[in-house]
Design an enzyme around this catalytic site. Structure first.
Site, PDB file in Angstrom:
ATOM      1  N   ASP A 170       0.846  -1.195   0.000  1.00 15.35           N
ATOM      2  CA  ASP A 170       0.000   0.000   0.000  1.00 15.35           C
ATOM      3  C   ASP A 170       0.881   1.244   0.000  1.00 15.35           C
ATOM      4  OD1 ASP A 170       0.852  -0.753   2.539  1.00 15.35           O
ATOM      5  OD2 ASP A 170      -1.162  -0.967   3.339  1.00 15.35           O
ATOM      6  N   GLU A 191      -6.157   3.149   3.213  1.00 19.49           N
ATOM      7  CA  GLU A 191      -6.686   3.715   4.453  1.00 19.49           C
ATOM      8  C   GLU A 191      -8.119   4.232   4.336  1.00 19.49           C
ATOM      9  OE1 GLU A 191      -5.362   3.585   7.302  1.00 19.49           O
ATOM     10  OE2 GLU A 191      -3.204   3.310   7.021  1.00 19.49           O
TER      11      GLU A 191
END
EC number: 3.5.1.47
Length: 380
Positions: free
Chosen positions: A71, A130
């Protein structure tokens, strides 16, 4: 070219300074591409999709594709580490360690760009972990279809483990999460005339109280679930009955089956409160791609067996955590495993003072490279 420890440290510190929120990671993507395009290109294919970067390392006699996901986004946190390479973007910080995740991924990619594997290797530099279910967004769009791996791996830093330690377990590593957004609509009025109004403070309070019974009375005691309500907003002043109440919270569960069960109970209770108080309710349950990270038993056994036997690797069997990760959606579609990489820190994930021990980078790259080399040779 294999990236040296010095080069990896520089990459980590550079990335730490340019945190960006989900789907806004343009500077980060440009930095990643700059590093990737300096690697040997003979066996590499590169694609970009919005702020995602996809890289395929073509195998010499490929029959399978092994995937690695990292990520790339940051959090809306103001950094307070005092580091000389602290965030240059006000109000944003890599407080969840994605800068270190990216660095490890680049170290892994650099090795295999120079040392061609037998099978294909697929690297996904994924945005919006997120805030916007970036993994689900990419998978559902079809962007991964051409290079869809047969199995996929990913890591997350863990401040509580020694620097460079590998932590994993069979079963669920991270919980699945689901946002709760409830809005109750009644009728406002004067505090002296409650019979002429419909008080949503009372209705909302009843909803809050009833949700506390879900885990205690609707969840098997040997299973796990959490229902937390973190916000309750209603009214403007003490002598006015509020006609609206807004309540927000989260569900956490270690299996998707349990998460769905809790969601159904929240829905039933909300509808019951609306009926009991003769009011209207708007309930939004938003899970998105934040499924439980339920590790695949085959890939996880392979990883754990290797790490337990690999010289120099400090393997630790870990307990499941109630934190969420959108990697769970990817491994609900693709067999795969997520594990921890220790970074030895007194501050927790999402802390404005989180400063991972950089010694974890080289150890992480070495352990994962060794596993991928072995997996590449044994995967039929």
């Amino acid at each position: 070219m294999t990236l040296t420890t010095k080069a990896l440290t520089k990459i980590y510190e550079d990335l730490h300074q340019i945190p960006e929120l989900g789907l806004q990671e343009h500077e980060t993507q440009a930095y990643l591409l700059n590093v990737i395009k300096r690697l040997p290109q003979t066996n590499l294919k590169i694609k970009t999709v919005e702020t995602a970067t996809l890289v395929l390392v073509a195998g010499s006699v490929a029959k399978k594709t092994i995937g690695w996901r990292t990520d790339i986004d940051a959090l809306p946190v103001t950094e307070k580490t005092g580091l000389p390479f602290a965030s240059k973007h006000p109000g944003m910080m890599h407080a969840c360690g994605h800068d270190l995740h990216m660095t490890v991924a680049l170290g892994l990619l650099a090795y295999f760009a120079e040392h061609q594997p037998k099978n294909n290797l697929f690297f996904l530099f994924q945005p919006a972990e997120e805030n916007a279910s970036g993994g689900k967004r990419l998978y559902d769009s079809g962007a991964l279809d051409d290079w869809l791996p047969d199995e996929i791996y990913g890591l997350h830093i863990n401040p509580q483990l020694p620097a460079g330690a590998i932590g994993c377990r069979q079963g669920t590593l991270f919980a699945g999460t689901c946002e709760i957004h409830a809005r109750f609509h009644g009728k406002s009025g004067h505090a002296a005339y409650p019979h002429l109004a419909n008080d949503m403070v009372v209705a909302g309070a009843y909803f809050v109280s009833q949700l506390q019974t879900i885990v205690s009375r609707n969840v098997n005691p040997i299973e796990a679930g959490v229902v937390t309500l973190g916000q309750f907003h209603a009214g403007t002043i003490g002598n006015v009955i509020s006609g609206e109440a807004k309540i927000d919270g989260t569900i956490r569960a270690l299996t998707q089956k349990m998460n769905r069960h809790i969601q159904r109970r929240v829905q039933t209770i909300a509808e019951g409160v609306a009926l009991a108080f003769n009011c209207e309710v708007e309930l939004k349950l938003n899970q998105g791609g934040y499924y439980p990270v339920e590790n695949n038993p085959i890939t996880t056994k392979a990883l754990i067996d290797f790490m337990q036997q690999e010289p120099g690797v400090n393997f630790i069997e870990t307990e499941p955590a109630m934190t969420g990760e959108d990697f769970g959606y990817l491994i609900s579609k693709i067999n795969g495993t997520m594990f921890w990489l220790g970074v030895d820190q007194p501050y927790q994930l999402h802390s404005e003072k989180l400063a991972p021990n950089e010694a974890a980078i080289e150890k992480g790259v070495a352990a994962i490279t060794a596993y991928f080399k072995q997996r590449d040779q044994t995967l039929a």
